[in-house]
Design a protein around this motif. Sequence first.
Motif, PDB file in Angstrom:
ATOM      1  N   SER A   1       0.849  -1.165  -0.056  1.00 43.35           N
ATOM      2  CA  SER A   1      -0.123   0.095   0.006  1.00 43.35           C
ATOM      3  C   SER A   1       0.889   1.363   0.009  1.00 43.35           C
ATOM      4  O   SER A   1       0.786   2.006  -0.772  1.00 43.35           O
TER       5      SER A   1
ATOM      6  N   ASP B   1     -12.051   3.402   1.187  1.00 44.11           N
ATOM      7  CA  ASP B   1     -11.644   2.442   0.231  1.00 44.11           C
ATOM      8  C   ASP B   1     -11.218   3.467  -1.006  1.00 44.11           C
ATOM      9  O   ASP B   1     -12.225   3.992  -1.766  1.00 44.11           O
TER      10      ASP B   1
ATOM     11  N   ASN C   1     -16.882   5.943   2.923  1.00 48.99           N
ATOM     12  CA  ASN C   1     -15.873   6.593   2.210  1.00 48.99           C
ATOM     13  C   ASN C   1     -15.511   7.829   2.282  1.00 48.99           C
ATOM     14  O   ASN C   1     -14.466   8.264   1.592  1.00 48.99           O
TER      15      ASN C   1
ATOM     16  N   LYS D   1       0.974   3.853  -3.239  1.00 44.70           N
ATOM     17  CA  LYS D   1       0.535   5.138  -3.296  1.00 44.70           C
ATOM     18  C   LYS D   1       1.507   6.002  -3.487  1.00 44.70           C
ATOM     19  O   LYS D   1       1.525   7.036  -4.206  1.00 44.70           O
TER      20      LYS D   1
ATOM     21  N   MET E   1     -12.942   6.191  -6.312  1.00 45.86           N
ATOM     22  CA  MET E   1     -12.345   6.436  -7.781  1.00 45.86           C
ATOM     23  C   MET E   1     -13.460   5.929  -8.688  1.00 45.86           C
ATOM     24  O   MET E   1     -13.959   6.774  -9.576  1.00 45.86           O
ATOM     25  N   ILE E   2     -13.765   4.682  -8.436  1.00 39.28           N
ATOM     26  CA  ILE E   2     -14.756   4.149  -9.479  1.00 39.28           C
ATOM     27  C   ILE E   2     -16.220   4.771  -9.389  1.00 39.28           C
ATOM     28  O   ILE E   2     -16.746   4.990 -10.558  1.00 39.28           O
TER      29      ILE E   2
ATOM     30  N   TYR F   1     -10.202   3.129  -4.032  1.00 45.00           N
ATOM     31  CA  TYR F   1     -10.792   2.389  -5.498  1.00 45.00           C
ATOM     32  C   TYR F   1     -12.128   2.797  -5.521  1.00 45.00           C
ATOM     33  O   TYR F   1     -12.731   3.154  -6.365  1.00 45.00           O
ATOM     34  N   HIS F   2     -12.940   2.386  -4.271  1.00 47.07           N
ATOM     35  CA  HIS F   2     -14.399   2.734  -4.476  1.00 47.07           C
ATOM     36  C   HIS F   2     -14.591   4.120  -4.628  1.00 47.07           C
ATOM     37  O   HIS F   2     -15.441   4.379  -5.714  1.00 47.07           O
TER      38      HIS F   2
ATOM     39  N   LEU G   1      -6.968  12.079  -7.155  1.00 50.11           N
ATOM     40  CA  LEU G   1      -6.464  10.940  -6.672  1.00 50.11           C
ATOM     41  C   LEU G   1      -5.378  10.933  -5.426  1.00 50.11           C
ATOM     42  O   LEU G   1      -5.180  10.564  -4.333  1.00 50.11           O
TER      43      LEU G   1
END
Lengths: 799, 351
Positions: A538, A605, A624, A542, A610-611, A607-608, A590
Motif C-alpha cells: 500500500s 477505500d 468512504n 501510493k 474513484m470508481i 478504489y471505491h 486521487l
Amino acid sequence: MDNLPPMDLMRSEKMSFVQLIIPVESAHRAVSYLGELGLLQFRDLNADKSPFQRMFVNQVKRCAEMSRKLRFFKDQISKAGLLSSVRPVTQPDVELEELEIQLAEHENELIEMNANSEKLRQSYNELLEFKIVLQKAGSFLVSSGTHAVSERELDENVYSNDDYVDTASLLEQEMRPGISGQSGLRFISGIISKSKVLRFERMLFRAMRGNMLFNQAPADEEIMDPISSEMVEKTVFVVFFSGEQAKSKILKICEAFGASFYPVPEDITKQRQITREVSSRLDELEVTLDAGIRHRNKALASIGVHLVKWISMVRREKAVYDTLSMLNFDVTKKCLVGEGWCPIFAKAQLQAALQRATFDSNSQVGIIYHVMDAAESPPTYFRTNKFTNAFQEIVDAYGVARYQESNPSVYTVITFPFLFAVMFGDWGHGICLLLGALVLIARESKLGTQKLGSFMEMLYGGRYVLLLMSLFSIYCGLIYNEFFSVPYHIFGLSAYKCRDTTCSEAKTTGLVKYQDPYAFGVDPSWRGSRSELPFLNSLKMKMSILLGVAQMNMGIILSYFNARFFGSSLDIRYQFVPQIIFLNSLFGYLSLLIIIKWCTGSQADLYHVMIYMFLSPTEDLGENQLFWGQRPLQIILLLLAMIAVPWMLFPKPFILKRLHTERFQGRTYGILATSETDLEVEPDSARHYDEDFNFSEVFVHQMIHSIEFVLGAVSNTASYLRLWALSLAHSELSTVFYEKVLLLAWGYDNLVIRLVGLAMFAFATAFILLMMETLSAFLHALRLHWVEFQNKFYHGDGF
Amino acid sequence: MYGFEALTFNIHAGYLEAIVRGHRAGLLTAADYNNLCQCETLDDIKMHLSATEYGPYLQNEPSPLHTTTIVEKCTLKLVDDYKHMLCQATEPLSTFLEYITYGHMIDNVVLIVTGTLHERDVQELLEKCHPLGMFDSIATLAVAQNMRELYRLVLVDTPLAPYFSECITSEDLDDMNIEIMRNTLYKAYLEDFYRFCQKLGGATAEIMSDLLSFEADRRAVNISINSIGTELTRDDRKKLYSNFGLFYPYGHEELAVCEDIDQVRGVMEKYPPYQSIFSKLSYGESQMLDKAFYEEEVKRLCLAFEQQFHYGVFFAYMRLREQEIRNLMWISECVAQNQKSRVHDSVVFIF
C-alpha cells in the motif's frame, strides 16, 4: 524569472547562421583551427556533387592513400609482435607533404625488406624441407633396401629437381641423370602439407591405377608458410613407381598439389654428406634471417614511435579536406565560401581563430565573417560538462531536442537517479554501487586515456549517473529500512513492542504500539510480520502514484514554458490549460485523497471512491467520505475533466484555420506569389514560408494528440506502478537470497556448508541483484522518462 | 506443401533470407552507376566504391589500380557473402546454395582443360578461375589427356561427376569437344538443378522453374546461334538443349534447324515472354542480344525478391551480384581505356 542568470542546460544555445569568405591561401589553416575549436557546423554546399567531383578530391585521395600506408605499417608491426609505444613524441610537427614522402620511403623500405626476408625464408624452408626429407626418406629407403633385392636398382634414381638447382647449387654434383634401365623401379621423394596427404595419395593411386607404392612419415618440425606466416605441419612421402610416363604424371600431380620434391641419394655416405652440407647452409641462413628480422624490427620500431601521431595527423588532414570540399568556390576562384551554424557565445572565439589563421598563413586579405538569416531551423547544441554529459546523452538517445526547446536533461539529473532508487531501494546494495562509482570516479583520469571494453566504456561514461543512483538508493534504502533486506534500528527504537515478555504472539496476533512512530522510514518491526506485505504494498503503490502524478504535472508545466518561450499563446490556452485541468481533476484528485488518507489515518477505500466517482457521482459516499464537501467537489472535477477533452480537441485547429485564411485574405494562390518573391530577394535572406495549410491534416493531428493525452493520462499513471512492482521484486528477491541461502547455510554447524552458502549469497547478490536488477531498474527508469515524462512536452526532432 | 512455407520457412532459413535481403539492399543503384560512369580514373571508381559495401575490400589496395584488382576484390566480397551464407545454411538450403556454384565449376573445368590444351601455365589459369567454382583437385585437371581420364582422375570426386555420364568418350580433347562437353555438362546441371527445385516444391519450385527455364532457353538460343556454320549436326545440336523451359519440346525442333540468326529470332518471337527481347533489336543484329538477355534476366531476378519464403532469392542475389561485377568490370575497362562513350553499351542497371 527573466532576471535570473541564464542556465546553459535549460535550453540549447542560441545559434547564428554565419557565412565565411576565406581566401584560398588561408583556407586550410582556418578550417583546421576551426576544427580544433569544434564550435562551427558547416553546411554541405556541394551536396549535389558526387565525392570525386569536389574541389579537394585529390587531397582527400592522398590522405586515403597515406592512411592505407599507415594501416600497412600497423599491420606489419602487429605481425612482427612489436608493441607500439604510447610514449609522447617530442618530434616537431611535420608537414603533410614531408610526411607523404617519409611514408613512401618507409613503405618501399619495408616492402623491400619483406621481399628479401621472404626470399631468404623460402630458401630456408626449402633447405629445411630437404633436410627433413633426407632424414625421413632415407630411413624408408634403408629399411626397404635391407630386405629388397632391388637395392642396386634403386641406386640409380632419376632426380627431378630442376627448380631446385638455382637455389642450392652445391647439391648439383649429386644430380646425375639416372640410368633408367634394369627393372625401371624408381622413386620420387618430397614433402607435402599434412592436410593434403590423403587426397594426394588417392589421386596418385588413381592416376597410376594402383601401380605404385606410397610411403609417408610426418615431419618432426613445423614449417612456416612464408605468405601467411603460419606454422604448417608437413608430411614426407616417398613414391615408388616405374615407367617414364608415370613419372611425368606424378610430377604434374605433385605440382598441382603444391608438393615439393627433393632427391635423396641411395648411398648412405652420400646421404650423410648432403645432410651435413644442408645443415651447415641452414645454420648460415638462419643467421642471415635473424639479422634481417632484427633489422626489420628496428625499422618497424622506429616507425612505431611515430605511428600514432601520424595516424591522427592524417585523419585530421582528411577531415580538413573533407570539410573544405563542403565549401563553395566563389566566382573569381580566389576565395572559398562556407556557411555554417555556430553558437552565439562562440563568436569571439571563432573570430579569434580566424584571425590567427589569417595571421599565420600571411594572408593579405582577412577572412570575412558575417551573420546571415537562414530559413531552416538551427542545430541544437548544449554546453555540457562531464557531470551533465551522461544525462544529456540519456535524453539524446530518445531524440535530440528541437532548437531552443526546454531540455529535459536538467530535471533528469535528479529525477532519473531518484526513480531508479525507488525501484532499487536497499542501502546495502546502494553502498556497493557507491563504491563502484567512486572507484570509477577516482580513476577517472587514468581510465579516460586508455581504451576500454564496450561494457566498461558504458560504465565509465555513466559514472556520475551511477554515483547519483547509488546515493539515492542509499536514501531510499534507509526509507525502506533494508540493508541486504535486513532492517536495522538506526533511527531510534521501534514504535511497537510485544504483548508480553515471551513475545510468542508477535507473528500471529501482532504487536502493540507504545510510543511515537519510528523517526525515519519504515519501522523495523514490520519485518516478518503478517501484515508486512500489505503494508509495504500500500505504501509503495501510493507513493508511485504520487511520484507519477508529480512528474507528469512537471512535464505539462514544461510544455507551458515551451509555449511561452516560442510565444504561442494558442498552445497555452488550448493545450496546456485543458491538459493540466484534465490530469489534475482525475489523478491530482486521487493524489489528494491519498495524502488526506495518510494524514488522517482514514479507512476509506480509495478504489471505491474513484470508481464510483465515474459510475454514480451523485450517490452518497457513506463510510468512504474523507472530508466535508467531497461529493460536490467530485462532481465539479468530473465536469471539468469532461469539458477539458473537447477544449483540447476542437478550438486549436479551427483557430489555426482562421489565422491562415486571414493571412492570405482568401487568396488561394498565395503560395505561388511567395515563391515568386523569393527569387527576387537576394539569396542571403531566403525565407520562404511553406504554408501549405491542410485543415483535415491539422485536425487529425490534433485529434490524435488529444486522444493520446486522455488515454495516456490513465495508462501513464498505471505505468508508474512499475516503481512499486520493481521495488517489491527487488526486496523480495534479496529476502529470498538472504533467508533461503545465507541463513539456511548458517544454520548448519559446518564450515564448508557455511562457506558455500556465503559464496552463493555473494554471487547472487553481485550478479543478480547488483547487475541484473540494476539494469532492469535502469531500463524502467529510462522508460518512465522517455515515455511518461517526455511525451508531455518534448518534441525531440532537432539535430 | 504449397502455401505452407510461411509457417515453417523461417525456422531454418529465416535468418539467411534476412541476410540476403540485406545484401540485396547493398547492390549498386542507378544513381551509383551514373556516378561511376562519370569517373575519370580508376581511383575515382575506388573512391566511389569506398562508400558502398565494397569499401572494406578495396581500401587497402595501393594506388595504381588495375581493373583486375577491382574485379577480384569485388568478387571476393561476393565469395565472402556466399561462404557466410553457406556456413549458416541447413539442408536443403545448403544443397541449394551449392547448386548455384556448379555452373562456375563447369566453367572452371573447361577453362583449365582448354588452357592446358593450349599449353598455358596452370597457375596462371588458376588465377583466372572463378573462386566460387573452385574445388580441391582442380589443378590436377591439367594431367588428363581425354575425357575418360578427366573423369576418372579428378571429376569423380566433385559434384559434377553425375553430369559426366553423357560425355565420357576416349577421344582426345580438342576445342570442339570441350565446347560440347561444357554444354552437355551445363545441360545436365540445369536439368538436375531444375529437378532439385521441383522436389523442394512450393514457391521455390515456382520461382526457380521460371528462372531456370529462362537460363535454359537462353542457352538454347546461344547454342543455336553459335553453332550456325559449324559442323555440328542438327541432332547433336538438339542434344545440347536442356529438356525443360519454354522452348521444350517444340521450340527445340525449330531451333535445331535454324540456319541464320533471323530464323532464331523468328522462333523466339513465337513465345510471348521473349518478344520483348527482340523488339529493341534490328534484324540481323546479334551483338546486343547478350545485353538484352542480361536485362531480361535482371528483371526476372529482381522480381524474385518480391515474394517471400523461397530460396530463389539466394539464386537471384548471387546472379545479381555477378551482373554487378560484370558491370563494374565493364565500367572500369572503359574508364581505363578511355572509351567512356561506350560505357553504357553493356552496363545493365539493376535497380
